[in-house]
Design an enzyme around this catalytic site. Sequence first.
Site, PDB file in Angstrom:
ATOM      1  NE  ARG A   1      24.113  51.212  38.939  1.00  0.00           N
ATOM      2  CZ  ARG A   1      24.906  50.283  39.231  1.00  0.00           C
ATOM      3  NH1 ARG A   1      25.499  50.014  40.420  1.00  0.00           N
ATOM      4  NH2 ARG A   1      24.957  49.242  38.359  1.00  0.00           N
TER       5      ARG A   1
ATOM      6  CD  GLU B   1      29.434  35.871  46.596  1.00  0.00           C
ATOM      7  OE1 GLU B   1      30.535  35.766  46.597  1.00  0.00           O
ATOM      8  OE2 GLU B   1      29.402  37.299  46.504  1.00  0.00           O
TER       9      GLU B   1
END
Lengths: 172, 172
Positions: B59, B96
Amino acid sequence: MRRLREKIRDIPDFPKEGIVFKDITPLLMDPECLRLAVSSIADAFRDAGVAKVCAVEARGFILGAAVACELGAGFIPIRKPGKLPADTRCCTYELEYGTDTIEIHADAVSPGEKVLMVDDLLATGGTMAAACKLVEELGGEIAGIAFLVELAFLKGARKFEGYRVNSLITFE
Amino acid sequence: MRRLREKIRDIPDFPKEGIVFKDITPLLMDPECLRLAVSSIADAFRDAGVAKVCAVEARGFILGAAVACELGAGFIPIRKPGKLPADTRCCTYELEYGTDTIEIHADAVSPGEKVLMVDDLLATGGTMAAACKLVEELGGEIAGIAFLVELAFLKGARKFEGYRVNSLITFE
């Protein structure tokens, strides 16, 4: 376009042995060549009433969105499955070995809207053909198909007979 | 920037339950909003002597290359491993759960060159921090870091203290 052609370098044996990869990153890094590529792709379709420019991730996004800005058009991303967050339509197409799938947002194109398809490279044309199918299934009209580089010896352009196709640089 | 903010839609439970995804595709599809986003990102760094704009796939490429054109700069793509064909440098960073790796061409930046980093979204900032590290390891100077959207509640901006950071739209 000789100036652009000189900025494309050959990388032997990429992505696999025996393939000579046409690397456009030296062209993209050069400010004047980047601008010339974007404006030249746009120039070929300024008369085509382009409302939106559509490109497939990831490399297609580089020139696609810049051409959209240049033409005063909107931009539509086509992505790999699971990347677009809203309601999507998908197309599965044949590769040399196996298949691949791409997706478009179902609300990306309005019926009758003129869409310019942009990618950096025309090789066999399988991905671009699938992308065109997605746009047409949503009711869009393909205003044209633009490539920075065409590998003419792979004869990908045969997949786009009846379409308006423009390639800035062709390798025979 | 209210006009741009109104074109960003919330997609609940994407990519997983409990996450509200900020979808910028309606903004990209709108010709005037796309142009406004690109020119506004560029405006914030017109005085910064930007030689190259750098963005991470996929993106990031959408706004990155268009901003490069707008600033008269070159464009540098940072990609997932194995996608860039020439000699590369890589950076592995923590997510994470697990790690991720990104690559840059070793010849993409000249020592002392001013590079503007662009992405559509600042969340935790892990990928952008790794991208900055790659540019700096090649001797580049980070002229600034630009985001279309910042999710301020994730406090990603803390990773970029000492840098010039600009986000067009902030969600608190």
